[in-house]
Design a protein around this motif. Structure first.
Motif, PDB file in Angstrom:
ATOM      1  N   LYS A  94       0.812  -1.227   0.000  1.00 11.68           N
ATOM      2  CA  LYS A  94       0.000   0.000   0.000  1.00 11.68           C
ATOM      3  C   LYS A  94       0.837   1.266   0.000  1.00 11.68           C
ATOM      4  O   LYS A  94       0.446   2.292  -0.538  1.00 11.68           O
ATOM      5  N   TYR A  95       1.983   1.229   0.677  1.00 12.14           N
ATOM      6  CA  TYR A  95       2.776   2.447   0.853  1.00 12.14           C
ATOM      7  C   TYR A  95       4.134   2.303   0.171  1.00 12.14           C
ATOM      8  O   TYR A  95       4.869   1.348   0.451  1.00 12.14           O
ATOM      9  N   ILE A  96       4.447   3.229  -0.723  1.00 17.00           N
ATOM     10  CA  ILE A  96       5.688   3.162  -1.491  1.00 17.00           C
ATOM     11  C   ILE A  96       6.508   4.426  -1.215  1.00 17.00           C
ATOM     12  O   ILE A  96       6.049   5.541  -1.460  1.00 17.00           O
ATOM     13  N   LEU A  97       7.714   4.213  -0.700  1.00 14.22           N
ATOM     14  CA  LEU A  97       8.603   5.343  -0.392  1.00 14.22           C
ATOM     15  C   LEU A  97       9.819   5.285  -1.313  1.00 14.22           C
ATOM     16  O   LEU A  97      10.605   4.326  -1.235  1.00 14.22           O
ATOM     17  N   PRO A  98      10.011   6.284  -2.158  1.00  9.79           N
ATOM     18  CA  PRO A  98      11.186   6.259  -3.035  1.00  9.79           C
ATOM     19  C   PRO A  98      12.444   6.674  -2.273  1.00  9.79           C
ATOM     20  O   PRO A  98      12.366   7.518  -1.372  1.00  9.79           O
ATOM     21  N   VAL A  99      13.588   6.073  -2.611  1.00  9.62           N
ATOM     22  CA  VAL A  99      14.878   6.478  -2.023  1.00  9.62           C
ATOM     23  C   VAL A  99      15.925   6.441  -3.132  1.00  9.62           C
ATOM     24  O   VAL A  99      15.708   5.799  -4.157  1.00  9.62           O
ATOM     25  N   HIS A 100      17.065   7.095  -2.900  1.00 10.03           N
ATOM     26  CA  HIS A 100      18.001   7.185  -4.027  1.00 10.03           C
ATOM     27  C   HIS A 100      18.867   5.961  -4.231  1.00 10.03           C
ATOM     28  O   HIS A 100      19.431   5.768  -5.293  1.00 10.03           O
ATOM     29  N   GLN A 101      19.000   5.090  -3.235  1.00  5.53           N
ATOM     30  CA  GLN A 101      19.563   3.765  -3.498  1.00  5.53           C
ATOM     31  C   GLN A 101      19.246   2.818  -2.362  1.00  5.53           C
ATOM     32  O   GLN A 101      18.742   3.238  -1.318  1.00  5.53           O
ATOM     33  N   ALA A 105      17.236   2.799   1.865  1.00  9.64           N
ATOM     34  CA  ALA A 105      16.049   2.034   2.262  1.00  9.64           C
ATOM     35  C   ALA A 105      16.387   1.242   3.528  1.00  9.64           C
ATOM     36  O   ALA A 105      15.606   1.196   4.486  1.00  9.64           O
ATOM     37  N   GLU A 106      17.586   0.650   3.537  1.00  9.41           N
ATOM     38  CA  GLU A 106      18.016  -0.137   4.704  1.00  9.41           C
ATOM     39  C   GLU A 106      18.162   0.752   5.937  1.00  9.41           C
ATOM     40  O   GLU A 106      17.694   0.412   7.019  1.00  9.41           O
ATOM     41  N   ASN A 107      18.801   1.890   5.757  1.00  3.75           N
ATOM     42  CA  ASN A 107      19.011   2.811   6.872  1.00  3.75           C
ATOM     43  C   ASN A 107      17.672   3.247   7.470  1.00  3.75           C
ATOM     44  O   ASN A 107      17.451   3.154   8.676  1.00  3.75           O
ATOM     45  N   GLY A 267      15.869   3.513  -5.788  1.00  6.17           N
ATOM     46  CA  GLY A 267      15.416   2.424  -4.943  1.00  6.17           C
ATOM     47  C   GLY A 267      14.079   2.763  -4.311  1.00  6.17           C
ATOM     48  O   GLY A 267      13.525   3.836  -4.578  1.00  6.17           O
ATOM     49  N   PHE A 268      13.558   1.844  -3.511  1.00 10.26           N
ATOM     50  CA  PHE A 268      12.312   2.137  -2.797  1.00 10.26           C
ATOM     51  C   PHE A 268      12.108   1.216  -1.612  1.00 10.26           C
ATOM     52  O   PHE A 268      12.781   0.199  -1.481  1.00 10.26           O
ATOM     53  N   ILE A 269      11.150   1.632  -0.764  1.00 11.83           N
ATOM     54  CA  ILE A 269      10.649   0.789   0.315  1.00 11.83           C
ATOM     55  C   ILE A 269       9.168   0.589   0.012  1.00 11.83           C
ATOM     56  O   ILE A 269       8.484   1.552  -0.349  1.00 11.83           O
ATOM     57  N   ALA A 270       8.689  -0.640   0.135  1.00 11.42           N
ATOM     58  CA  ALA A 270       7.262  -0.918  -0.044  1.00 11.42           C
ATOM     59  C   ALA A 270       6.764  -1.631   1.207  1.00 11.42           C
ATOM     60  O   ALA A 270       7.367  -2.624   1.622  1.00 11.42           O
ATOM     61  N   VAL A 271       5.706  -1.106   1.828  1.00  6.35           N
ATOM     62  CA  VAL A 271       5.153  -1.758   3.029  1.00  6.35           C
ATOM     63  C   VAL A 271       3.631  -1.662   3.058  1.00  6.35           C
ATOM     64  O   VAL A 271       3.030  -0.810   2.406  1.00  6.35           O
TER      65      VAL A 271
END
Ligand SMILES: *Cc1c(COP(=O)(O)O)cnc(C)c1O
Length: 467
Positions: A94-101, A105-107, A267-271
Motif C-alpha cells: 500500500k505504501y511506497i517510499l522512493p529512495v536514491h539507493q 532504504a536499509e538505513n 530504490g524504494f521501500i514498499a510496506v
C-alpha cells in the motif's frame, strides 16, 4: 549449421560508447601505479568492466524518452504517481517510499524497526544490509540452506534454512527478532535463486511467531525467471504473476533499483503497515527528501518506472540469465572452475581450485583478478581472503575466507555475446600459463573494508615456496 549457444540479444544498439584496449605495456604500468588494486584503475583504462552489475546497465529508448517526462515538482510530482503505480502493481503493497539507493532504504527501515541487541535473520545478508543492521546495534544472522555450501549443480541454492530459522526464533524468542529477511536472488551466495516454496515456508514461520517477513528484492525479476524455469507448477505463469505471488508472502520489501530497476540510480521501500510507513516517512523527510521524490529527480523516477515494466519481459530475462550461463560455460571450457549452477547476475571462478599452488595468504583470487586485467584489460573483483578475510592485529597473521573466488558480474544489456567470448579467450590464455602465476603480499591496508584501498605487490620468484 552454426549452433545457437545463448539467446541472442533482444535489442539492437542505438547509441554506442567506445571502449579501448590499451597496450600490454600500458596495462602493466597502470597495475604498478595502482599498487595492484583494481578498484583504483580508471574506468577508461578498462576494456571490459565486470566489477559490478549495480547501476551499470544500459537504458532503453523508452527509458531515455521517459527522462524528458520527468516532473521536477517538489511535491506531488506526476513522475512519482507513475512510479508508485507500477511498484504497487508488482509488490501489492500500500505504501511506497522512493529512495536514491538500496542502502538508504536499509538505513530508514532498520532505524525504525531494530533496537539494540535485536537479531535480523536473512538467507544471506548483502554487505550493506548487514552493516545497516549492525549500525543500529542489531545482529545480522545468515541462515543459508545447507546445499549452498555444496558443489552440486542443484537449483535454488539461494534458499533459507527454514529449520534453522524455526529453531533460531525459539532460541532467541520472537521479541528479539523484529523482522526476517529474504534476499532474492541471494546476491552473496552467487546470485542463486530462492524457490517459491521456500519463500512461502519462511513467511509462514515468521507469521506464526508474529514476526514481519521482508524481501531485499534487488533482483526479484531474475528470481522470478528462475522459478518459472526450474520450479514445477510455474511453467505457464508470466514473470509478473510469479513476482506478484512472491511479494504476496512478504509484509514489505527494500529495493535497490540499480539492479532489476534497470536504472543507474534509485530504490524504494514498499510496506503494508500504515504506522510503519508513517514512522519511516518522518525519518525520510529528515535524511532523504520529501516522500514523493526521496532523493531522486523526477526524471530518475521516470526511468525506474519504465525499467520495472521492461524487466518483467520474458525475452529480456531469457537473454539476461542465458548470457550469464553462457559466460559460465565458455569460461569452464577455458579451464576455469566455476560455482554452479550459474546465478542471475555473475559468474564466480573458484581461484583456490584454479591456482592450487598459491596459498590463501597469498590471495589466489587476487592473482587471477590482476591477471585478467594484465592479459585482457578485464576488471573483476576478488571475493576471497582480501575482501572477507582479515588479519589478527596482535600477531599480524592472515585470517582466510572460506573460499577464494573471483566474481565476473555482468552489467545489464551492456556487453554482447562477442564481448563475453573475448573474456573466455583471455581466460584460455591465462590457463595456458597458470602454473607460473604468483601470489601477492600486502604492503598497506585499512582495518575495515580493506579491499577498496589495499596496496599489494607481487611475490618475487625466490619468495615462492616450492611445494
Ligand atoms: C546492491 C544491493 C543492495 C544495496 O543497494 P545500493 O543501491 O547499492 O545501495 C542491497 N541488497 C542487495 C541484495 C543488493 O544487491
Amino acid at each position: 549449421m552454426l549452433e545457437e549457444r545463448h539467446p541472442s540479444e533482444p535489442f539492437r544498439i542505438k547509441s554506442v560508447e567506445p571502449i579501448v584496449l590499451l597496450s600490454r605495456a600500458q596495462r602493466e604500468e597502470i597495475l604498478h601505479r595502482v599498487k595492484y588494486n583494481v578498484f583504483k584503475i580508471k574506468a577508461e583504462e578498462i576494456y571490459i568492466d565486470l566489477l559490478t552489475d549495480s547501476g551499470t546497465g544500459a537504458m532503453s529508448k523508452d527509458q531515455w524518452s521517459a527522462l524528458m517526462q520527468g516532473d521536477e515538482s517538489y511535491a506531488g510530482a506526476r513522475s512519482f504517481y507513475r512510479f508508485e503505480k507500477i511498484v504497487k502493481d508488482i509488490t501489492g503493497k500500500k505504501y511506497i517510499l522512493p529512495v536514491h539507493q538500496g542502502r538508504v532504504a536499509e538505513n530508514v527501515f532498520f532505524s525504525t524497526v531494530v533496537n539494540k541487541g535485536d537479531y535480523v535473520p536473512n538467507n544471506t545478508h548483502f554487505d550493506t544490509t548487514g552493516a545497516n543492521v549492525a549500525h543500529k546495534g542489531g545482529f545480522a544472522i545468515n541462515l543459508p540452506c545447507p546445499e549452498a555450501a555444496l558443489d552440486d549443480e542443484i537449483p535454488f541454492k539461494g534458499n533459507m534454512d527454514t529449520r534453522k530459522l524455526e529453531s533460531f526464533i525459539e532460541e532467541k524468542t520472537p521479541e528479539k527478532i523484529p523482522v526476517v529477511f529474504m534476499t532474492v536472488t541471494n546476491n552473496s551466495t552467487g546470485g542463486q535463486a530462492v524457490a517459491m516454496a521456500n519463500i512461502k515456508e519462511a513467511s509462514e514461520i515468521c507469521h506464526k511467531h508474529g514476526i514481519m517477513f521482508f524481501f531485499d528484492c534487488a533482483r526479484f525479476a531474475e528470481n522470478a525467471y528462475f522459478i518459472k524455469k526450474d520450479e514445477p507448477g510455474f511453467e505457464n505463469k508470466t514473470i509478473k504473476e510469479i513476482a506478484q505471488e512472491m511479494f504476496s508472502y512478504c509484509d514489505g520489501a527494500l529495493m535497490s533499483a540499480k539492479k532489476d530497476g534497470l536504472a543507474n540510480m534509485g530504490g524504494f521501500i514498499a510496506v503494508n503497515d500504515e504506522e510503519l510507513a508513517r514512522k519511516m516517512t518522518e525519518l525520510m523527510i529528515v535524511i532523504e527528501g520529501f516522500p514523493t521524490y526521496g532523493g531522486m529527480s523526477g526524471r530518475d523516477i521516470e526511468t525506474i518506472a519504465a525499467g520495472l515494466n521492461e524487466v518483467l519481459k520474458e525475452d529480456y530475462l531469457a537473454y539476461r540469465v542465458g548470457q550469464v550461463e553462457y559466460l559460465g560455460k565458455i569460461l569452464e571450457e577455458a579451464g576455469a572452475p566455476i560455482i554452479k549452477p550459474t546465478g542471475g547476475h555473475a559468474i564466480f571462478i573458484d581461484a583456490g581450485k584454479y591456482l592450487p599452488h598459491i596459498p590463501s595468504d597469498q590471495f589466489p583470487g587476487h592473482t587471477l583478478s590482476v591477471e585478467l586485467y594484465r592479459e585482457g584489460g578485464i576488471r573483476t573483483s576478488e571475493i576471497g581472503s582480501i575482501m572477507f578475510g582479515g588479519y589478527d592485529p596482535n600477531t599480524g597473521e592472515n585470517i582466510s575466507a572460506p573460499k577464494e573466488l573471483v566474481r565476473l558480474a555482468v552489467p545489464r544489456r551492456v556487453y554482447t555475446g562477442s564481448h563475453l567470448e573475448y573474456v573466455a579467450r583471455v581466460m584460455d590464455r591465462i590457463t595456458a600459463r597458470k602454473d607460473s602465476l604468483r601470489g601477492y603480499k600486502i604492503t598497506r591496508q585499512a582495518t575495515l573494508l580493506r579491499h577498496f584501498t589495499i596496496e599489494l605487490e607481487e611475490m618475487a620468484k625466490e619468495e615462492v615456496k616450492v611445494k
